[in-house]
Design an enzyme around this catalytic site. Structure first.
Site, PDB file in Angstrom:
ATOM      1  N   ASN A 142      55.636 -50.827 -11.055  1.00 10.95           N
ATOM      2  CA  ASN A 142      55.507 -52.290 -11.706  1.00 10.95           C
ATOM      3  C   ASN A 142      56.966 -52.747 -12.402  1.00 10.95           C
ATOM      4  O   ASN A 142      56.687 -52.107 -13.549  1.00 10.95           O
ATOM      5  CB  ASN A 142      54.199 -52.444 -12.539  1.00 10.95           C
ATOM      6  CG  ASN A 142      54.183 -53.846 -13.091  1.00 10.95           C
ATOM      7  OD1 ASN A 142      54.834 -54.767 -12.941  1.00 10.95           O
ATOM      8  ND2 ASN A 142      53.344 -53.986 -13.976  1.00 10.95           N
ATOM      9  N   LYS A 196      57.721 -55.063 -13.619  1.00 11.70           N
ATOM     10  CA  LYS A 196      57.709 -56.459 -14.620  1.00 11.70           C
ATOM     11  C   LYS A 196      58.628 -57.296 -14.446  1.00 11.70           C
ATOM     12  O   LYS A 196      59.445 -57.629 -13.383  1.00 11.70           O
ATOM     13  CB  LYS A 196      57.389 -55.746 -15.924  1.00 11.70           C
ATOM     14  CG  LYS A 196      56.186 -55.028 -16.027  1.00 11.70           C
ATOM     15  CD  LYS A 196      56.100 -54.437 -17.298  1.00 11.70           C
ATOM     16  CE  LYS A 196      54.801 -53.492 -17.348  1.00 11.70           C
ATOM     17  NZ  LYS A 196      54.296 -53.147 -18.493  1.00 11.70           N
ATOM     18  N   HIS A 227      47.073 -58.183 -14.341  1.00  7.98           N
ATOM     19  CA  HIS A 227      47.513 -57.109 -15.146  1.00  7.98           C
ATOM     20  C   HIS A 227      47.326 -57.647 -16.575  1.00  7.98           C
ATOM     21  O   HIS A 227      47.141 -58.890 -16.844  1.00  7.98           O
ATOM     22  CB  HIS A 227      49.052 -57.253 -14.831  1.00  7.98           C
ATOM     23  CG  HIS A 227      49.618 -56.091 -15.537  1.00  7.98           C
ATOM     24  ND1 HIS A 227      50.260 -56.441 -16.864  1.00  7.98           N
ATOM     25  CD2 HIS A 227      50.112 -54.774 -15.112  1.00  7.98           C
ATOM     26  CE1 HIS A 227      50.603 -55.259 -17.507  1.00  7.98           C
ATOM     27  NE2 HIS A 227      50.772 -54.362 -16.370  1.00  7.98           N
ATOM     28  N   GLU A 255      44.015 -49.433 -16.552  1.00  6.66           N
ATOM     29  CA  GLU A 255      45.113 -49.668 -17.440  1.00  6.66           C
ATOM     30  C   GLU A 255      44.582 -50.105 -18.724  1.00  6.66           C
ATOM     31  O   GLU A 255      44.645 -51.294 -19.269  1.00  6.66           O
ATOM     32  CB  GLU A 255      46.193 -50.542 -17.114  1.00  6.66           C
ATOM     33  CG  GLU A 255      46.893 -50.201 -15.569  1.00  6.66           C
ATOM     34  CD  GLU A 255      48.358 -50.902 -15.578  1.00  6.66           C
ATOM     35  OE1 GLU A 255      49.012 -50.109 -15.232  1.00  6.66           O
ATOM     36  OE2 GLU A 255      48.412 -52.066 -15.873  1.00  6.66           O
ATOM     37  N   SER A 315      51.908 -45.710 -19.738  1.00  6.68           N
ATOM     38  CA  SER A 315      53.007 -44.810 -20.176  1.00  6.68           C
ATOM     39  C   SER A 315      52.818 -43.510 -19.304  1.00  6.68           C
ATOM     40  O   SER A 315      53.052 -42.377 -19.873  1.00  6.68           O
ATOM     41  CB  SER A 315      52.667 -44.378 -21.471  1.00  6.68           C
ATOM     42  OG  SER A 315      52.825 -45.554 -22.414  1.00  6.68           O
TER      43      SER A 315
HETATM   44  P1  PGA Z   1      54.074 -48.688 -18.566  1.00  7.13           P
HETATM   45  O1  PGA Z   1      53.313 -49.827 -17.894  1.00  7.13           O
HETATM   46  O2  PGA Z   1      53.953 -47.538 -17.598  1.00  7.13           O
HETATM   47  O3  PGA Z   1      55.521 -49.158 -18.925  1.00  7.13           O
HETATM   48  O4  PGA Z   1      53.053 -48.181 -19.616  1.00  7.13           O
HETATM   49  C1  PGA Z   1      52.370 -49.764 -16.941  1.00  7.13           C
HETATM   50  C2  PGA Z   1      51.757 -51.066 -16.311  1.00  7.13           C
HETATM   51  O5  PGA Z   1      52.087 -52.206 -17.096  1.00  7.13           O
HETATM   52  O6  PGA Z   1      51.500 -51.302 -15.382  1.00  7.13           O
END
Ligand code: PGA
Length: 257
Positions: free
Chosen positions: A9, A11, A98, A171, A217
């Site tokens: 992802n 973003k 999300h 998540e 994370s």
């Molecule tokens: P992150 O994001 O791995 O940076 O915590 C995961 C996500 O938002 O799908």
């Protein structure tokens, strides 16, 4: 036997140049990839560049996904993108619900449900995200919050056959982008609970087929114990999916499960 999924992802990161460089760097690092599915979800603007870079690298096995979609096919919805438009660009997957969309853009279980239905009706695989906030975890209501999001996100006319095609991403909101990840035990507890909920709603055959990922994370050095959990079928990876090296290491760990 469920094939694990590792989904990136991105973003709101990367323009087309760095997106293409990422693909060129990633593909040779992946090598053999039997036993794991890989999906990259760039921003809308980079989808064509990522799809053609994968094609140019001779890579046919990596899916490309979007990070959102509108539920209507077309219409006066300024700024929105529909499922047929995503299919037109070669997308196979779409992230829906999300927590950043729930938090900053007014996404609700009702709109998540509409998007899930539109994705399924148009042959896109939803990566349906859900998870509790820190306050909800502290209040001891994690499981009921997740059950509610699952139930209402899948309401109204999702057949068992369609449900089996879903990818769900658990998540926990407090673990996203914070560097604090859920313990493998926390992830397994919620994910096995979600599988139980799917069993109640759709039966055991569907529940055994749906891939349920952990997200929050995930890094190369913590993916191993997460993937070792029997109900965890992969990861939705944000920050660590932006560099080919760390993303390839996560894919490799999932493949070796
Ligand atoms: P992150 O994001 O791995 O940076 O915590 C995961 C996500 O938002 O799908």
């Amino acid at each position: 036997m469920r094939v694990p999924v590792i989904a990136a992802n991105w973003k709101m990161y990367k323009t087309t140049g760095p997106a293409v460089e990422f693909v060129q760097d990633l593909v040779p690092r992946l090598g053999g990839r039997e036993g794991v599915e890989v999906v990259i979800c760039p921003p809308f603007t980079c989808i064509p560049a990522v799809a053609s870079a994968l094609f140019a690298e001779g890579e046919r096995g990596i899916g490309v996904g979007a990070q959102n979609l509108h539920w209507e096919k077309e219409g006066a919805f300024t700024g929105e993108v529909s499922a047929p438009m995503l299919r037109d660009l070669g997308c196979s997957h779409v992230i829906i619900g999300h927590s950043e969309r729930r938090l900053y853009f007014g996404e609700t279980d009702l709109t998540v449900n509409r998007r899930v239905l539109a994705a399924l009706a148009n042959g896109l695989t939803p990566i349906f995200c859900l998870g509790e906030t820190l306050e909800e975890r502290r209040a001891g209501i994690t499981l009921s919050v997740c059950a509610t999001q699952l139930h209402f996100g899948l309401e109204e006319g999702i057949s068992a056959e369609e449900a089996a095609r879903l990818i769900i991403a658990y998540e926990p909101v407090w673990a996203i982008g914070t560097g604090v990840n859920a313990t493998p035990g926390d992830a397994e507890e919620v994910i096995s609970f979600l599988r139980g909920q799917l069993m109640k709603e759709y039966g055991s055959e569907v529940a055994e087929r749906v891939r349920i990922l952990y997200g929050g994370s995930v890094k190369p050095d913590n993916i191993g114990p997460i993937m070792a959990q029997p109900n965890v079928d992969g990861a939705l990876v944000g920050g660590a999916s932006l560099q080919a090296e760390s993303f390839a290491a996560i894919v490799d760990a999932a493949r070796k499960r």
